[in-house]
Design a protein around this motif. Structure first.
Motif, PDB file in Angstrom:
ATOM      1  N   THR A  97       0.863  -1.179   0.000  1.00 56.52           N
ATOM      2  CA  THR A  97       0.000   0.000   0.000  1.00 56.52           C
ATOM      3  C   THR A  97       0.902   1.233   0.000  1.00 56.52           C
ATOM      4  O   THR A  97       2.070   1.147  -0.373  1.00 56.52           O
ATOM      5  N   ALA A 135      -2.113  -4.990  11.968  1.00 56.58           N
ATOM      6  CA  ALA A 135      -0.889  -4.542  11.304  1.00 56.58           C
ATOM      7  C   ALA A 135       0.228  -4.477  12.337  1.00 56.58           C
ATOM      8  O   ALA A 135       0.092  -3.798  13.367  1.00 56.58           O
ATOM      9  N   VAL A 141      -5.666  -2.295   4.584  1.00 58.96           N
ATOM     10  CA  VAL A 141      -4.809  -3.370   5.074  1.00 58.96           C
ATOM     11  C   VAL A 141      -5.472  -4.075   6.245  1.00 58.96           C
ATOM     12  O   VAL A 141      -5.357  -5.286   6.404  1.00 58.96           O
ATOM     13  N   TYR A 188      -4.021   3.055   6.205  1.00 57.29           N
ATOM     14  CA  TYR A 188      -4.076   1.599   6.071  1.00 57.29           C
ATOM     15  C   TYR A 188      -5.492   1.060   6.164  1.00 57.29           C
ATOM     16  O   TYR A 188      -5.705  -0.148   6.229  1.00 57.29           O
ATOM     17  N   GLN A 230      -3.210   3.555  -2.074  1.00 57.16           N
ATOM     18  CA  GLN A 230      -3.498   3.115  -0.720  1.00 57.16           C
ATOM     19  C   GLN A 230      -4.686   2.166  -0.791  1.00 57.16           C
ATOM     20  O   GLN A 230      -5.668   2.438  -1.485  1.00 57.16           O
ATOM     21  N   VAL A 271       2.942  -3.794   4.447  1.00 61.71           N
ATOM     22  CA  VAL A 271       2.491  -3.875   5.835  1.00 61.71           C
ATOM     23  C   VAL A 271       2.251  -5.335   6.185  1.00 61.71           C
ATOM     24  O   VAL A 271       1.499  -6.033   5.493  1.00 61.71           O
TER      25      VAL A 271
END
Length: 848
Positions: free
Chosen positions: A9, A29, A566, A534, A563, A22
């Protein structure tokens, strides 16, 4: 390992949008790393990027929509927040926006420095019907002397040194290559490699910054005097014939004939500027004479009037900028000025060439760069031009080893020339940007930034609050009614918080999107929890076609990144642009927003958004991805890898100077009609507006605080700390711990000579006082790494609006010392003067 994966990302702990991986373990994360070889950071991650996880999982995160219950607003005033549902929040926001749009859509103001969301937010505002899009803080001090100057030199909105080939780098008030500013990690790598091969680095700055600490030479200088040094260097270079005469003839307006009125002498038929053809001994239009035949000096009679080439005017103008004259201004010894001029001119290797990709290029391995330290002054535009023209004199612009464009040349575009033969940008991705050449039309303002009164600037961000507080004075036909604000904490990051607070109180309804409480969200009526980097989907964070922070350096690859989520969002946080697009649907204006999106993003054919349809945010992003990356590169392709590499950046794209005819105006003739137009508008309306900087030859002029004032004998200056930039780092525990361990971050710095004179020692508590009555408590650090006439204040500290009480009040908030007043603004570039006179007194003797 089970339950573990790496997701590619983009970071957004600053504006560089570095490509990162990540590590996610069981939905959490846990680690951030680079992606080797991928732009713009090429596998490296800075301290801010590593620490971003603590912003993601901060216990102070905003997790639910909040509505203000206290009608009173002010610095430190408790908003008395109440938690509401998203439906309540969206209904309230949609109702307020409907009312504003029905009254006058221009009364909506949008403000963000979330550059990754620029196009979709701008499209929302345009579809709504308002011209008021602003980044606010960044335009107060930073790029005012950079972006318009970069366009003037290269046709691009930014410039950078060719660190792969330069042998001599002269930095004025900048940190290029030291994990700050644009392309932070990419340039840090290149600068380290350049130093390994022997590049000489000279840093001109009042403070030993991170760059100066690693330099071959630090040149301490009085604040706001860089232009005087640069002009004295030009004086010496011309006297020693250290300039590139063929470059000046072919690629600048140095040969253009100038009449007694200071204007170009023009051909009566074409209206093109004339040059003197030495072979034919007559004037001819600039495009009709071979460069080697044009005169650079000599007085001639044309159309019944005496005239001379612009270069002759420049040489005569520089006669007063002797090293002795500049030394009295800058504090830099005359011998040092002469030596710097000699070193720079000789390092440029005028006449040298290099073969690249089968083409012969000029090689000019010397560069002068500048940024915020030069921009943040009253005469900002002249300051930037003075340093930029060092490069032009030696032919070190858009050639190997020199100062390079960001994205003036790309896969399908190249700069061209205006009717007057000057550089003009053809980058389709910046076609909606304001450009200084040709100057914009001066007209009654439609924006509260008053940008219509700045014809040779690219923005006027610092004027925003004058337009909010007294719009009638400047001819703005409305008052702002609603502000949407995200990722621009202007209460902390602009200047003079009481004035900013008064401006915000004048706006009836404020919507803030944020991940944490801060000094600006205290003024919001509706505070909505924003997604972390994220947790959100944002294509083209790394857009190489727009800005240098994303542009591949020579030999690199044009690369887009994005982006993507995540981990799940914390609480009820949502990406702020998605929220606004849902509000647009509720209001029934999504068609107008999509049409604006198509225009701003340049989406055509199958990639266009159909204004009659409704799209999910993912579908909008897929159209955007295909529009910019081609049908073969839809959103799914970006998400699979986290980035898409388009093609290598060719030598012609990196070094386009010899491939187009646009000239650099060393003589700023276009300033004259621009200044006259501003003077005419302001005079007719009784507005006191200084237009004296609209002159064609660059000058040094003193800042308002140049002379000492009633015992206020020192300048306060601010400088960057690479791991504490922007307000979003203000309560990150890892970064604050790093600052604490560093030992140089929270105190203010004084030179030993100054400390002795004032009877101060390391660790003493003092008060900084300004002539305007502002003051700040501080602790002294004594160091030789600061000019004797300066007190140095690092970073953006002294915060008061943070959630974590342990982070509040640490260090000095420099911007609270700056006075925001019209007479401190550069009326050409709209920069706010950040030079501040102070006196330093022991805390026991302070008057407050």
């Amino acid at each position: 390992m089970p339950g573990e994966q790496w997701v590619v990302t983009a970071c957004d702990m600053c504006y560089n949008a570095c490509t990162v991986r990540v590590r996610v373990r069981d939905g959490v994360a846990v680690q951030v790393a680079g992606v080797p070889g991928v732009a713009p950071n090429y596998g490296k991650v800075c301290a801010k990027g590593q620490a971003g996880l603590l912003n993601l999982y901060s216990p102070s995160r905003l997790r639910h929509p909040l509505r203000r219950r206290n009608p009173e607003k002010g610095i430190g005033v408790d908003p008395q927040w109440e938690v509401i549902t998203w439906d309540e929040a969206l209904d309230l926001l949609a109702d307020k926006l409907r009312a504003v749009r029905a009254k006058d859509p221009r009364t909506l103001v949008g403000a963000t420095f979330d550059g990754h969301s620029r196009i979709p937010f701008w499209a929302f505002l345009t579809g709504f019907g308002t011209p008021n899009y602003s980044t606010v803080s960044a335009g107060f001090f930073c790029g005012n002397a950079v972006h318009p100057v970069a366009y003037t030199l290269t046709g691009s909105n930014d410039v950078h040194p060719d660190l792969r080939r330069t042998n001599y780098l002269l930095q004025f008030g900048t940190h290029f290559g030291f994990v700050a500013q644009y392309n932070a990690m990419g340039l840090a790598r290149e600068l380290a490699e350049a130093r390994d091969r022997g590049m000489r680095l000279v840093v001109v700055d009042p403070v030993v910054t991170g760059a100066a600490a690693q330099a071959d030479e630090w040149v301490p200088i009085r604040p706001g005097t860089d232009a005087a040094l640069a002009l004295a260097m030009q004086h010496e270079m011309l006297a020693a014939a250290l300039y590139d005469e063929p470059f000046l003839r072919r690629y600048t307006n140095a040969p253009y004939l100038i009449g007694p009125n200071g204007r170009y002498v023009r051909d009566p038929d074409t209206q093109h500027p004339l040059v003197w053809d030495q072979g034919a001994e007559q004037p001819r239009p600039y495009e009709a004479v071979p460069p080697e035949a044009v005169a650079l000096e000599g007085r001639v009679q044309v159309q019944g009037q005496p005239c001379e080439p612009a270069f002759a005017r420049l040489k005569a103008h520089l006669q007063r900028y002797t090293p002795e004259h500049a030394a009295a201004i800058t504090g830099v010894p005359p011998a040092t000025i002469r030596r710097l001029a000699q070193e720079f001119g000789e390092a440029a290797q005028i006449g040298a060439t290099v073969r690249l990709e089968g083409q012969t290029f000029p090689l000019r391995p010397a560069v002068a760069t500048w940024y915020r330290g030069v921009s943040a002054h009253k005469h900002s535009m002249h300051n930037g031009m003075a340093i930029a023209f060092l490069n032009a004199l030696v032919g070190a612009v858009d050639v190997p080893g020199g100062l390079l464009n960001a994205a003036a040349a790309g896969p399908t575009w190249m700069p061209s020339a205006t009717e007057d033969g000057l550089v003009y940008s053809n980058n389709p991705f910046t076609r909606h940007h304001r450009r200084p050449i040709p100057p914009a039309e001066v007209r009654p303002p439609e924006t509260v930034e008053l940008v219509e009164l700045f014809p040779v600037s690219v923005y006027a961000r610092a004027m925003l609050w004058l337009g909010v507080i007294e719009p009638e004075k400047y001819g703005v036909p409305y008052r702002p009614e609603l502000l949407i604000q995200c990722r621009t904490n202007f209460m902390a990051t602009t200047a003079d918080p009481p004035v900013m607070a008064e401006a915000l109180r004048r706006i009836p309804f404020i919507v803030s999107f944020a991940t944490h409480h801060d000094e600006t969200t205290q003024f919001a009526d509706l505070l909505l929890p924003d997604a972390h980097a994220y947790e959100r989907l944002t294509p083209f964070c790394h857009n190489p076609y727009v800005h240098f922070r994303h542009v591949p350096t020579p030999g690199g690859t044009w690369t887009f990144n994005l982006q993507q989520p995540v981990v799940p969002a914390q609480g009820e946080a949502r990406y702020w642009v998605e929220v606004l697009y849902e509000v647009a649907e509720r209001m029934g204006i999504q068609g107008e927003v999509y049409a604006a999106f198509n225009a701003l993003a340049g989406l055509k054919g199958p990639a266009r958004l159909d204004p009659a349809r409704r799209y999910s945010w993912e579908e909008v992003c897929d159209h955007w991805a295909r529009g910019w990356g081609g049908e073969a590169n839809g959103l799914a392709d970006y998400r699979a890898r986290g980035y898409v590499e388009i093609a290598p950046r060719t030598a012609a794209q990196s070094y386009p100077r010899i491939f187009h005819q646009g000239r650099i105006p060393l003589y700023l003739e276009h300033f004259l009609p621009a200044g006259e137009a501003v003077a005419r508008y302001t005079r007719e309306r009784g507005i006191a507006w200084d237009t004296s900087d609209y002159v064609p030859l660059v000058e040094w002029r003193p800042c308002p605080s140049f002379e000492p004032q009633d015992g206020f004998d020192l300048w306060a200056v601010n400088y960057k700390v690479p791991f504490l930039t922007f307000s979003l780092t203000g309560e990150n525990p890892w970064l604050l711990d790093l600052a604490e361990r560093n030992g140089r971050i929270f105190p203010v710095s004084l030179h030993p000579e100054t400390a002795r004179r004032k009877g101060l020692q390391d660790g003493d508590r003092v008060v900084l006082e300004t002539p305007e009555g502002r003051h700040a408590d501080a602790v002294v650090r004594v160091t030789e790494g600061v000019h004797p006439e300066v007190v140095a204040i690092p970073s953006l500290l002294g915060r008061w609006g943070l959630s974590d009480p342990r982070a509040r009040g640490r260090g000095v908030h420099y911007n609270s010392l700056i006075t925001y007043r019209f007479d401190r603004l550069d009326t050409v570039s709209a920069a706010l003067d950040a030079c501040v006179r102070v006196r330093v007194v022991p805390a026991a003797r302070a008057t407050h």
